[in-house]
Design an enzyme around this catalytic site. Structure first.
Site, PDB file in Angstrom:
ATOM      1  N   GLU A 157      -3.456  11.422 -10.906  1.00  0.00           N
ATOM      2  CA  GLU A 157      -2.038  11.407 -10.771  1.00  0.00           C
ATOM      3  C   GLU A 157      -1.351  12.157 -11.814  1.00  0.00           C
ATOM      4  O   GLU A 157      -0.490  12.039 -12.403  1.00  0.00           O
ATOM      5  CB  GLU A 157      -1.096   9.957 -10.747  1.00  0.00           C
ATOM      6  CG  GLU A 157      -1.728   9.077  -9.675  1.00  0.00           C
ATOM      7  CD  GLU A 157      -1.029   7.571  -9.605  1.00  0.00           C
ATOM      8  OE1 GLU A 157      -0.737   7.016  -8.563  1.00  0.00           O
ATOM      9  OE2 GLU A 157      -0.712   7.127 -10.776  1.00  0.00           O
ATOM     10  N   GLU A 233      -4.980   5.835  -2.734  1.00  0.00           N
ATOM     11  CA  GLU A 233      -4.860   4.609  -2.965  1.00  0.00           C
ATOM     12  C   GLU A 233      -3.458   4.251  -2.164  1.00  0.00           C
ATOM     13  O   GLU A 233      -2.313   4.459  -1.909  1.00  0.00           O
ATOM     14  CB  GLU A 233      -4.018   4.862  -4.419  1.00  0.00           C
ATOM     15  CG  GLU A 233      -4.831   4.812  -5.774  1.00  0.00           C
ATOM     16  CD  GLU A 233      -4.178   4.534  -7.043  1.00  0.00           C
ATOM     17  OE1 GLU A 233      -2.989   3.973  -7.004  1.00  0.00           O
ATOM     18  OE2 GLU A 233      -4.896   4.861  -8.026  1.00  0.00           O
TER      19      GLU A 233
END
Length: 577
Positions: A157, A233
């Site tokens: 991320e 995710e």
């Protein structure tokens, strides 16, 4: 087995495949549960398991590596392969994961020139050393070497955090240089900004989200039309912080609908399949306007509960996977037994402040400094000073606090200060010769965002009566070895340790309720189960069966704030989140 990316498809042995994966963190689940988890993963219809790697657990001290017990990732991967699962590994070095410091080791904060997650030379030197060791263990397990690992992630991320693309390229090239020849990927949110800063050539761009598949892939489809579509995710729940009104949950049917939409679009990794537990002091925190430390449970409202039980969401997702794939998965294994062992009286106690020197050697310090500067990363730290004159309602103020302090004069509590308080101060009335003690608890390092480098303990100036107060004795309290404590009856003043024993005929999963206690942590047979705090929402700590012994067991509860009743706890057969 061969695994490859062919235009917009994943392929195994040259044939297109849809990856259906679930996230399982080996370091949050004890090894004796891994086989059960993998069987349930197969039974829901998955063909793959994904895991992060926690650098701070594998290298607790500089150059000292640990891959034992629940940190044995090699064993974890081999068990997954034996269960018929492919494996996706996300080594970090940053993982977020609601894990202390996002998986980075606390000790890197001790370097004066440190800046994390960029081409800072000191940071690069440390994580390169770690990756040398970790990837050396994982390389034989790549599918190109006969193992089950099919992909690895570069960073995590990063599009939410920074914009050092040279750093991402260094990570990518470092993987290749170390012989990692499976596909690499990044994972980020679906915004143009996240893609601009979080992706790098040579790594498949994947997404993280929990709903609205079409909307979240809109920018991705425009930028990357010819790559496989994967949500790395696909959040099926959320984490809890101390003080939240209730445990976060999501609707089972709604999430199953997201699974259907994603599998029609491409591949997915459900985050989490099982959340597991933040044992010990490993829970992370968020820090935006306020500091919000996470609870011990990482149940996450996942498909499996914290203790590995199947849920309504599990069966709803199982039905959708069967519908989309047309394959009937294996039968679902039964849940592991649970048992209520009843009430345990903690009949012995040891007050902390009179026994500080039994737990750790004090270090003289002209002024208080951050916990990390005294060589510890977790637990508590006590700052003590003998006052040289009288004080009346004098302000004891802290420039910075990480994270919660109890203040004592001669072992008498005079005030509490929390990092979120509007004013970080308490008034002191004392006489010359009195001992002033500030006991500070580290409640978890921030795991996301720009405040990650915030240190613990008392990292800033401490003023007494508006002046810098000098000459302190500082006692680091990692709370890892309590064997030197001397116990008496249970009348000790808090902060104190309370100890009791109980007998078990047949160990089974159970849950520890600490309703008569206020704040602290629990240690069972030498294993730190994690933190508790009366403000909730979590009210019971998960106790895996393997932590219990047939026969006598020892339980120690540390209480920092004061008892609410008799020093006793209860083992029940139901969680309370």
């Amino acid at each position: 087995m061969t695994f490859s990316i062919e235009k917009n498809q994943f392929c195994v042995d040259g044939k297109p495949i849809k990856l259906i994966s679930g996230a399982v963190h080996y370091f949050r689940n004890l090894p004796d549960t891994w086989d059960d988890i993998f069987r349930k993963l197969r039974a829901v219809g998955c063909n793959c398991v994904e895991t992060y790697c926690a650098w701070n657990m594998h290298e607790p001290r500089p150059g000292e590596f640990d891959f034992s017990d629940r940190l044995d990732i090699v064993r974890f991967v081999k068990k997954a392969q034996k269960a018929g699962l492919m494996v996706i590994v996300r080594p970090g070095p940053y993982i977020c994961a609601e894990w202390d410091f996002g998986g980075l080791p606390w000790w890197i904060q001790c370097e004066d020139d440190m800046e994390i997650r960029c081409m800072n030379p000191t940071y690069i030197r440390y994580f390169d050393r770690y990756l040398d060791v970790l990837l050396g263990k994982l390389r034989p397990l790549l599918c190109t070497n006969g193992g089950p690992i099919i992909m690895m992630q570069c960073e995590n991320e990063y599009g939410y955090y920074g914009d050092d693309r040279e750093y991402l390229a260094h990570l990518r090239d470092g993987y290749r240089r170390r012989g990692i020849d499976v596909p690499l990927f990044t994972s980020d949110g679906g915004s143009a900004s996240a893609f601009a800063d979080g992706t790098v050539e040579g790594c498949l761009p994947t997404l993280n989200f929990g709903s609205r598949v079409k909307e979240n892939f809109a920018e991705h489809d425009c930028r990357f039309p010819d790559v496989p579509k994967m949500c790395m995710e696909m959040w099926d729940g959320w984490f809890d912080a101390w003080g939240d009104e209730a445990h976060h949950t999501t609707d089972a049917k709604t999430y199953a609908g997201v699974v259907r939409d994603m599998l029609r679009k491409g591949s997915m990794n459900m985050y989490m399949f099982i959340g597991g537990t933040n044992f010990g002091f490993t829970a992370g925190a968020n820090h935006d306007k306020k500091f919000t430390p996470d609870v011990t449970s990482y149940d996450y409202d996942a498909l499996l509960s914290e203790c590995g039980d199947t849920t309504e969401k599990y069966f709803a997702v199982r039905d959708v996977i069967t519908e989309i794939t047309g394959h009937t998965p294996p039968d679902v294994p039964a849940n592991r037994p649970k048992k209520a062992f009843g009430t345990v009286k903690l009949s012995q106690a040891a007050a902390l402040l009179p026994q500080l020197n039994a737990l750790s050697k004090p270090i003289h310090s002209e002024v208080p400094r951050a916990m990390e500067e005294y060589g510890i990363g977790y637990g508590y730290i006590a700052y003590r000073t003998r006052l040289s004159r009288d004080y009346h309602e004098a302000s004891l103020s802290f420039e910075s606090l990480g994270d919660r302090a109890n203040v004592f004069v001669n072992d008498r509590l005079i005030g509490k200060v929390y990092v979120n308080d509007e004013t970080l101060s308490v008034n002191v009335t004392a006489q010359a010769g009195d001992i002033l003690t500030v006991l500070v608890e580290n409640m978890g390092r921030t795991n996301f965002g720009p405040k990650m480098m915030r240190k613990k303990g008392l990292p800033g100036r401490v003023l007494l009566g508006g002046k810098i107060h000098f000459s302190w004795e500082v006692t680091p309290l990692p709370m890892t070895d309590l064997t030197a404590l001397r116990y008496g009856d249970a009348s000790a003043k808090t902060p104190a340790f309370f100890r009791g024993t109980f007998s078990v005929d047949t160990p089974a999963d159970t849950f520890l309720r600490t309703d008569n206690f206020t704040k602290g942590f629990a240690v069972l047979n030498g294993f730190n189960l994690g933190r508790f705090w009366e403000i909730g929402p979590q009210k019971a700590l998960y106790v895996p069966a393997s932590l219990l012994k047939k026969g006598e067991n020892e339980l120690v509860i540390f209480e920092s704030d004061g008892l609410k009743g008799e020093p006793e706890v209860t083992f029940v057969d139901q969680p309370s989140l």
